[in-house]
Enzyme design. Sequence first.
Site, PDB file in Angstrom:
ATOM      1  N   ASN A   8      57.585  52.291  11.180  1.00 16.05           N
ATOM      2  CA  ASN A   8      57.356  51.709  12.499  1.00 16.05           C
ATOM      3  C   ASN A   8      58.603  51.716  13.382  1.00 16.05           C
ATOM      4  O   ASN A   8      58.776  50.861  14.232  1.00 16.05           O
ATOM      5  CB  ASN A   8      56.760  50.301  12.374  1.00 16.05           C
ATOM      6  CG  ASN A   8      57.692  49.335  11.681  1.00 16.05           C
ATOM      7  OD1 ASN A   8      58.828  49.671  11.332  1.00 16.05           O
ATOM      8  ND2 ASN A   8      57.232  48.118  11.482  1.00 16.05           N
TER       9      ASN A   8
ATOM     10  N   HIS B 291      63.725  48.061  13.025  1.00 19.06           N
ATOM     11  CA  HIS B 291      63.759  46.735  12.407  1.00 19.06           C
ATOM     12  C   HIS B 291      64.657  45.874  13.268  1.00 19.06           C
ATOM     13  O   HIS B 291      65.702  46.329  13.739  1.00 19.06           O
ATOM     14  CB  HIS B 291      64.352  46.798  10.997  1.00 19.06           C
ATOM     15  CG  HIS B 291      64.797  45.454  10.496  1.00 19.06           C
ATOM     16  ND1 HIS B 291      63.925  44.557   9.925  1.00 19.06           N
ATOM     17  CD2 HIS B 291      66.013  44.831  10.541  1.00 19.06           C
ATOM     18  CE1 HIS B 291      64.597  43.447   9.622  1.00 19.06           C
ATOM     19  NE2 HIS B 291      65.856  43.595   9.981  1.00 19.06           N
TER      20      HIS B 291
ATOM     21  N   LYS C 108      65.041  53.297  12.320  1.00 17.41           N
ATOM     22  CA  LYS C 108      64.676  53.797  10.995  1.00 17.41           C
ATOM     23  C   LYS C 108      64.610  55.330  10.940  1.00 17.41           C
ATOM     24  O   LYS C 108      64.565  56.000  11.972  1.00 17.41           O
ATOM     25  CB  LYS C 108      63.335  53.188  10.583  1.00 17.41           C
ATOM     26  CG  LYS C 108      63.386  51.669  10.425  1.00 17.41           C
ATOM     27  CD  LYS C 108      62.016  51.136  10.046  1.00 17.41           C
ATOM     28  CE  LYS C 108      61.998  49.637   9.902  1.00 17.41           C
ATOM     29  NZ  LYS C 108      60.649  49.151   9.533  1.00 17.41           N
TER      30      LYS C 108
ATOM     31  N   PHE D  32      54.091  47.227  -1.790  1.00 18.62           N
ATOM     32  CA  PHE D  32      54.629  48.294  -0.950  1.00 18.62           C
ATOM     33  C   PHE D  32      56.140  48.474  -1.082  1.00 18.62           C
ATOM     34  O   PHE D  32      56.711  49.399  -0.499  1.00 18.62           O
ATOM     35  CB  PHE D  32      54.269  48.058   0.529  1.00 18.62           C
ATOM     36  CG  PHE D  32      54.816  46.774   1.091  1.00 18.62           C
ATOM     37  CD1 PHE D  32      56.141  46.669   1.513  1.00 18.62           C
ATOM     38  CD2 PHE D  32      53.998  45.662   1.217  1.00 18.62           C
ATOM     39  CE1 PHE D  32      56.638  45.489   2.043  1.00 18.62           C
ATOM     40  CE2 PHE D  32      54.484  44.467   1.746  1.00 18.62           C
ATOM     41  CZ  PHE D  32      55.817  44.390   2.156  1.00 18.62           C
TER      42      PHE D  32
ATOM     43  N   ARG E 177      63.055  41.718  19.507  1.00 19.47           N
ATOM     44  CA  ARG E 177      61.732  41.714  18.868  1.00 19.47           C
ATOM     45  C   ARG E 177      60.622  41.927  19.909  1.00 19.47           C
ATOM     46  O   ARG E 177      59.630  42.594  19.643  1.00 19.47           O
ATOM     47  CB  ARG E 177      61.535  40.451  18.047  1.00 19.47           C
ATOM     48  CG  ARG E 177      62.449  40.477  16.797  1.00 19.47           C
ATOM     49  CD  ARG E 177      62.322  39.253  15.942  1.00 19.47           C
ATOM     50  NE  ARG E 177      61.036  39.169  15.288  1.00 19.47           N
ATOM     51  CZ  ARG E 177      60.690  39.841  14.180  1.00 19.47           C
ATOM     52  NH1 ARG E 177      61.537  40.672  13.615  1.00 19.47           N
ATOM     53  NH2 ARG E 177      59.499  39.661  13.639  1.00 19.47           N
TER      54      ARG E 177
ATOM     55  N   THR F  82      54.635  44.511  14.456  1.00 23.65           N
ATOM     56  CA  THR F  82      54.978  45.318  13.283  1.00 23.65           C
ATOM     57  C   THR F  82      54.033  46.493  13.079  1.00 23.65           C
ATOM     58  O   THR F  82      54.466  47.587  12.743  1.00 23.65           O
ATOM     59  CB  THR F  82      54.986  44.432  12.017  1.00 23.65           C
ATOM     60  OG1 THR F  82      55.896  43.358  12.230  1.00 23.65           O
ATOM     61  CG2 THR F  82      55.417  45.214  10.800  1.00 23.65           C
TER      62      THR F  82
ATOM     63  N   ARG G 294      57.349  50.258  19.498  1.00 23.77           N
ATOM     64  CA  ARG G 294      56.304  50.594  18.524  1.00 23.77           C
ATOM     65  C   ARG G 294      54.984  50.941  19.202  1.00 23.77           C
ATOM     66  O   ARG G 294      54.259  51.823  18.752  1.00 23.77           O
ATOM     67  CB  ARG G 294      56.119  49.451  17.538  1.00 23.77           C
ATOM     68  CG  ARG G 294      57.320  49.268  16.620  1.00 23.77           C
ATOM     69  CD  ARG G 294      57.168  48.027  15.783  1.00 23.77           C
ATOM     70  NE  ARG G 294      58.266  47.846  14.850  1.00 23.77           N
ATOM     71  CZ  ARG G 294      58.706  46.660  14.465  1.00 23.77           C
ATOM     72  NH1 ARG G 294      58.138  45.555  14.924  1.00 23.77           N
ATOM     73  NH2 ARG G 294      59.708  46.571  13.614  1.00 23.77           N
TER      74      ARG G 294
END
Length: 139
Positions: A114, A117, A10, A58, A86, A92, A104
Amino acid sequence: MTERTLVLIKPDAVARGYVGEILSRIERKGLTIAALELRVASEEVAGSHYAEHAERPFYPSLLEFITSGPLVAAVLEGPRAIAAFRQLAGGTDPVDKALPGTIRGDFGLEAQQNLVHGSDSVESAEREIALWFPALSSI
């Protein structure tokens, strides 16, 4: 069985200089990078990607964030690629849920920004890969 997953590095991770570290962790995990592109997400692609959150409070700030700057979109391949990435990403919420040693947990500061994805299911991976990399789509 080889599986594919979509990963987004991100805009916060790109801005903070973590692209190399994240890609290195992916490769050390044993996943293969099948496609990779640096791009700025359009509102159309971002809206389609996060459509399941459209009614959530959000959602507007999520779209604003994900389109705020360059991100890296990648397709990873490998055995159980979805679960493997993951696990590498961590929970998350980077402060409350992500363990140290995860992307993370080591670098994240807040839940929305965070860093990464990863697709959460085979169906999501197929849909997301078709959206971000239409030429690779199996749909």
